[in-house]
Design an enzyme around this catalytic site. Structure first.
Site, PDB file in Angstrom:
ATOM      1  N   SER A  27       2.025   0.023   1.587  1.00 15.29           N
ATOM      2  CA  SER A  27       1.287  -0.329   0.375  1.00 15.29           C
ATOM      3  C   SER A  27       0.799   0.928  -0.323  1.00 15.29           C
ATOM      4  O   SER A  27       0.857   2.029   0.230  1.00 15.29           O
ATOM      5  CB  SER A  27       0.084  -1.230   0.710  1.00 15.29           C
ATOM      6  OG  SER A  27      -0.817  -0.542   1.551  1.00 15.29           O
ATOM      7  N   ASP A  48       4.186   1.735   9.240  1.00 15.72           N
ATOM      8  CA  ASP A  48       2.884   1.138   8.997  1.00 15.72           C
ATOM      9  C   ASP A  48       2.488   0.354  10.237  1.00 15.72           C
ATOM     10  O   ASP A  48       3.292   0.180  11.165  1.00 15.72           O
ATOM     11  CB  ASP A  48       2.898   0.233   7.766  1.00 15.72           C
ATOM     12  CG  ASP A  48       1.548   0.218   7.058  1.00 15.72           C
ATOM     13  OD1 ASP A  48       1.430   0.814   5.976  1.00 15.72           O
ATOM     14  OD2 ASP A  48       0.612  -0.385   7.612  1.00 15.72           O
ATOM     15  N   ASP A  74       0.986   2.589  14.856  1.00 13.36           N
ATOM     16  CA  ASP A  74      -0.469   2.668  14.836  1.00 13.36           C
ATOM     17  C   ASP A  74      -0.823   4.140  15.003  1.00 13.36           C
ATOM     18  O   ASP A  74      -0.677   4.705  16.094  1.00 13.36           O
ATOM     19  CB  ASP A  74      -1.054   1.838  15.976  1.00 13.36           C
ATOM     20  CG  ASP A  74      -2.573   1.884  16.023  1.00 13.36           C
ATOM     21  OD1 ASP A  74      -3.180   2.617  15.218  1.00 13.36           O
ATOM     22  OD2 ASP A  74      -3.147   1.193  16.892  1.00 13.36           O
ATOM     23  N   ASN A 101      -0.094   9.995   5.324  1.00 16.30           N
ATOM     24  CA  ASN A 101      -0.734   9.220   4.261  1.00 16.30           C
ATOM     25  C   ASN A 101      -1.626   8.093   4.771  1.00 16.30           C
ATOM     26  O   ASN A 101      -2.537   7.661   4.065  1.00 16.30           O
ATOM     27  CB  ASN A 101       0.349   8.633   3.345  1.00 16.30           C
ATOM     28  CG  ASN A 101      -0.200   7.615   2.381  1.00 16.30           C
ATOM     29  OD1 ASN A 101      -0.785   7.946   1.351  1.00 16.30           O
ATOM     30  ND2 ASN A 101      -0.026   6.325   2.712  1.00 16.30           N
ATOM     31  N   TYR A 167     -15.841   8.829   5.998  1.00 15.49           N
ATOM     32  CA  TYR A 167     -14.610   9.054   5.229  1.00 15.49           C
ATOM     33  C   TYR A 167     -14.580  10.481   4.687  1.00 15.49           C
ATOM     34  O   TYR A 167     -13.576  11.192   4.814  1.00 15.49           O
ATOM     35  CB  TYR A 167     -14.547   8.042   4.092  1.00 15.49           C
ATOM     36  CG  TYR A 167     -13.288   8.069   3.264  1.00 15.49           C
ATOM     37  CD1 TYR A 167     -12.158   7.360   3.673  1.00 15.49           C
ATOM     38  CD2 TYR A 167     -13.226   8.779   2.075  1.00 15.49           C
ATOM     39  CE1 TYR A 167     -11.006   7.365   2.913  1.00 15.49           C
ATOM     40  CE2 TYR A 167     -12.082   8.791   1.301  1.00 15.49           C
ATOM     41  CZ  TYR A 167     -10.964   8.081   1.723  1.00 15.49           C
ATOM     42  OH  TYR A 167      -9.819   8.097   0.967  1.00 15.49           O
ATOM     43  N   LYS A 171     -11.875  13.428   5.669  1.00 10.48           N
ATOM     44  CA  LYS A 171     -11.009  14.008   4.643  1.00 10.48           C
ATOM     45  C   LYS A 171     -11.262  15.513   4.487  1.00 10.48           C
ATOM     46  O   LYS A 171     -10.331  16.284   4.232  1.00 10.48           O
ATOM     47  CB  LYS A 171     -11.213  13.284   3.319  1.00 10.48           C
ATOM     48  CG  LYS A 171     -10.708  11.841   3.322  1.00 10.48           C
ATOM     49  CD  LYS A 171      -9.229  11.756   3.625  1.00 10.48           C
ATOM     50  CE  LYS A 171      -8.679  10.344   3.391  1.00 10.48           C
ATOM     51  NZ  LYS A 171      -7.226  10.243   3.646  1.00 10.48           N
TER      52      LYS A 171
END
Length: 263
Positions: A27, A48, A74, A101, A167, A171
């Site tokens: 996605s 995915d 996973d 990604n 998060y 990152k």
């Protein structure tokens, strides 16, 4: 007099035939990346968490006459990473490009009941997975003619939003990892770069109403809009071209000018 054209070095802008691994490819930006690379002639491993989701994307790519194979992966499972990367390299006869990604999002105040669980999940999926995948792919990348690694981070690594600290921390770790590995692997000709997407229309932002997206984009970005996943995918492609051989350790915001704007 020497021929001036003899000083011009022709560099390839084609990824045709390259073998590409994309995580989180069912996605959003991952799916767009898989489609863009396949359309340019690459052979793509669509990975995915759920095989059925990955296979839908791979089947769509094949229906367009391009090349893709699906795997369930996973990225929080180290053993699965080693196995799947090996299977991909065996099937494709090698590996040239790795696109890290896969991601998740979530919010919590620092003193929230679910903070510890969110922290652990964010670090595992958004940061720890990256070096694990790179380590598994490295023996194959070392044999590639134009080896490329692209890590997808976020503008949250460059400027933070309240309640997003797990998060943002993960990152930011991806940014540091990218720079360090660019230095470490550079002498081997392996480039390592990082893209920091800003506000992009994906499943992660689907819960935000169109009205609030428009208000935010006009207030915060130079272009006054959200980006499309394909706009990020094409920057990823650019970093992986054979001609992009002198670009490594770069941290590139694809954010419509969000980080450039003061007010």
């Amino acid at each position: 007099m020497s021929d001036a054209t003899s000083d011009f070095k022709q560099l390839s802008r084609s990824v045709a035939g390259s073998r590409v691994l994309v995580t989180g490819a069912a996605s959003g930006m991952g799916r767009a990346t898989a489609r863009v690379f396949a359309a340019e002639g690459a052979v793509v491993a669509v990975t995915d968490l759920a095989l059925a989701d990955a296979e839908r994307v791979a089947a769509d790519i094949r229906a367009r006459g391009d090349h893709a194979t699906a795997w369930a992966l996973d990225v929080a499972d180290g053993d699965a990473i080693s196995r799947v990367v090996g299977e991909i390299a065996d099937k494709f006869g090698g590996l040239d490009i790795v696109i890290n990604n896969a991601g998740v999002s979530g919010t919590s105040p620092i003193d929230g009941d679910g903070y510890d669980a969110l922290w652990q999940r964010s670090i595992a999926l958004l940061l720890t997975a990256h070096p694990r995948i790179i380590r598994a792919a490295l023996p194959h990348l070392r044999k590639a003619r134009h080896p490329r690694i692209v890590n997808i981070a976020s503008t949250e690594a460059l400027g933070a939003t309240a309640l997003h600290s797990p998060y943002s921390a993960a990152k930011a770790g991806v940014v540091g990892l990218t720079r360090s590995l660019a230095v470490e692997l550079g002498r081997e000709g392996i480039t390592v770069n990082c893209i920091c997407p800003g506000p992009i229309t994906t499943g992660m932002t689907a819960r935000i109403s169109d009205e609030h997206k428009a208000i935010y984009a006009k207030r915060r970005t130079a272009l006054g809009r959200y980006g499309d996943p394909e706009e990020v995918a094409h920057m990823t492609l650019s970093l992986c071209l054979p001609a992009a051989s002198f670009l490594t350790g770069a941290i590139i915001p694809v954010d419509g000018g969000l980080m450039a704007r003061n007010a």
